[in-house]
Design an enzyme around this catalytic site. Sequence first.
Site, PDB file in Angstrom:
ATOM      1  N   ASP A  39      53.511  38.600  44.506  1.00  0.00           N
ATOM      2  CA  ASP A  39      53.139  37.351  45.166  1.00  0.00           C
ATOM      3  C   ASP A  39      54.072  37.120  46.361  1.00  0.00           C
ATOM      4  OD1 ASP A  39      51.417  34.627  44.143  1.00  0.00           O
ATOM      5  OD2 ASP A  39      52.968  34.329  45.674  1.00  0.00           O
ATOM      6  N   ILE A  40      53.512  36.626  47.448  1.00  0.00           N
ATOM      7  CA  ILE A  40      54.292  36.426  48.675  1.00  0.00           C
ATOM      8  C   ILE A  40      55.278  35.258  48.532  1.00  0.00           C
ATOM      9  CG2 ILE A  40      52.753  34.799  49.884  1.00  0.00           C
ATOM     10  CD1 ILE A  40      53.041  36.713  52.347  1.00  0.00           C
ATOM     11  N   ASN A  97      44.074  30.564  37.800  1.00  0.00           N
ATOM     12  CA  ASN A  97      43.620  29.255  38.264  1.00  0.00           C
ATOM     13  C   ASN A  97      42.155  29.376  38.671  1.00  0.00           C
ATOM     14  OD1 ASN A  97      46.162  27.942  38.043  1.00  0.00           O
ATOM     15  ND2 ASN A  97      46.837  28.982  39.914  1.00  0.00           N
ATOM     16  N   GLU A 105      43.613  28.548  45.035  1.00  0.00           N
ATOM     17  CA  GLU A 105      43.688  28.497  46.505  1.00  0.00           C
ATOM     18  C   GLU A 105      42.971  29.678  47.153  1.00  0.00           C
ATOM     19  OE1 GLU A 105      45.146  26.122  48.315  1.00  0.00           O
ATOM     20  OE2 GLU A 105      46.168  24.976  46.751  1.00  0.00           O
ATOM     21  N   VAL A 106      43.033  30.843  46.529  1.00  0.00           N
ATOM     22  CA  VAL A 106      42.439  32.050  47.131  1.00  0.00           C
ATOM     23  C   VAL A 106      41.152  32.381  46.370  1.00  0.00           C
ATOM     24  CG1 VAL A 106      42.768  34.487  47.666  1.00  0.00           C
ATOM     25  CG2 VAL A 106      44.709  32.905  47.831  1.00  0.00           C
ATOM     26  N   HIS A 110      42.150  36.329  40.726  1.00  0.00           N
ATOM     27  CA  HIS A 110      43.476  36.915  40.560  1.00  0.00           C
ATOM     28  C   HIS A 110      44.115  36.333  39.314  1.00  0.00           C
ATOM     29  CE1 HIS A 110      43.672  33.437  43.230  1.00  0.00           C
ATOM     30  NE2 HIS A 110      44.867  33.164  42.729  1.00  0.00           N
ATOM     31  N   HIS A 112      47.853  35.734  37.666  1.00  0.00           N
ATOM     32  CA  HIS A 112      49.301  35.696  37.927  1.00  0.00           C
ATOM     33  C   HIS A 112      50.020  36.226  36.694  1.00  0.00           C
ATOM     34  CE1 HIS A 112      49.138  32.705  41.370  1.00  0.00           C
ATOM     35  NE2 HIS A 112      47.984  32.455  40.796  1.00  0.00           N
TER      36      HIS A 112
HETATM   37  P1  AMP Z   1      46.152  30.407  43.377  1.00  0.00           P
HETATM   38  O1  AMP Z   1      46.633  28.997  43.574  1.00  0.00           O
HETATM   39  O2  AMP Z   1      46.041  30.794  41.934  1.00  0.00           O
HETATM   40  O3  AMP Z   1      44.891  30.695  44.160  1.00  0.00           O
HETATM   41  O4  AMP Z   1      47.318  31.327  43.927  1.00  0.00           O
HETATM   42  C1  AMP Z   1      47.265  32.057  45.115  1.00  0.00           C
HETATM   43  C2  AMP Z   1      48.540  32.842  45.206  1.00  0.00           C
HETATM   44  O5  AMP Z   1      48.403  33.802  46.231  1.00  0.00           O
HETATM   45  C3  AMP Z   1      49.782  32.019  45.514  1.00  0.00           C
HETATM   46  O6  AMP Z   1      50.746  32.207  44.475  1.00  0.00           O
HETATM   47  C4  AMP Z   1      50.251  32.572  46.861  1.00  0.00           C
HETATM   48  O7  AMP Z   1      51.645  32.590  46.993  1.00  0.00           O
HETATM   49  C5  AMP Z   1      49.656  33.973  46.831  1.00  0.00           C
HETATM   50  N1  AMP Z   1      49.422  34.594  48.131  1.00  0.00           N
HETATM   51  C6  AMP Z   1      48.792  34.046  49.192  1.00  0.00           C
HETATM   52  N2  AMP Z   1      48.744  34.920  50.218  1.00  0.00           N
HETATM   53  C7  AMP Z   1      49.352  36.057  49.774  1.00  0.00           C
HETATM   54  C8  AMP Z   1      49.630  37.323  50.356  1.00  0.00           C
HETATM   55  N3  AMP Z   1      49.269  37.620  51.625  1.00  0.00           N
HETATM   56  N4  AMP Z   1      50.280  38.243  49.612  1.00  0.00           N
HETATM   57  C9  AMP Z   1      50.660  37.962  48.344  1.00  0.00           C
HETATM   58  N5  AMP Z   1      50.424  36.779  47.735  1.00  0.00           N
HETATM   59  C10 AMP Z   1      49.789  35.835  48.447  1.00  0.00           C
END
Ligand code: AMP
Length: 125
Positions: A39-40, A97, A105-106, A110, A112
């Site tokens: 994770d970034i 999530n 958010e994405v 995914h 975690h």
């Molecule tokens: P979520 O709230 O479950 O959608 O989490 C999205 C996760 O993606 C967060 O923990 C971010 O820090 C992570 N994230 C977003 N962009 C990147 C990226 N380019 N590389 C790695 N992790 C990312």
Amino acid sequence: MPIDATAPYDEQNIFAKILRGEIPNRTVYEDEFALAFHDIAPQAPVHILVIPKGRYVSWDDFTAKADDAEIAGFIRAVGRVAREAGLVEPGYRLLANIGVHGHQEVPHLHVHLFGGRSLGPMLAR
Ligand code: AMP
């Protein structure tokens, strides 16, 4: 901004770009079904994301539409990543999530993987 887990797949989401090799990532594991990378913005000493290679918005989309090989391959990859990261004996947390209430958010499924310290209660109260 949390996403709608029922929205169509967005080809421009950040994890789709990672899968296409358009933006870099710190890969820890890759096979036919899954990619795992750091994770970034880590929220624990170990914070790894595991994503399926298929175009699935969320856990809901994936479990409704993916075939059995994709589901088995993805889940096995999650287990393998945790083992190879040394998380099994001390323990760790898996989190997905989903949608607005889940604060996803994405919009690409995914999971975690958090570990490397005691993680405390499951949810903030
Ligand atoms: P979520 O709230 O479950 O959608 O989490 C999205 C996760 O993606 C967060 O923990 C971010 O820090 C992570 N994230 C977003 N962009 C990147 C990226 N380019 N590389 C790695 N992790 C990312």
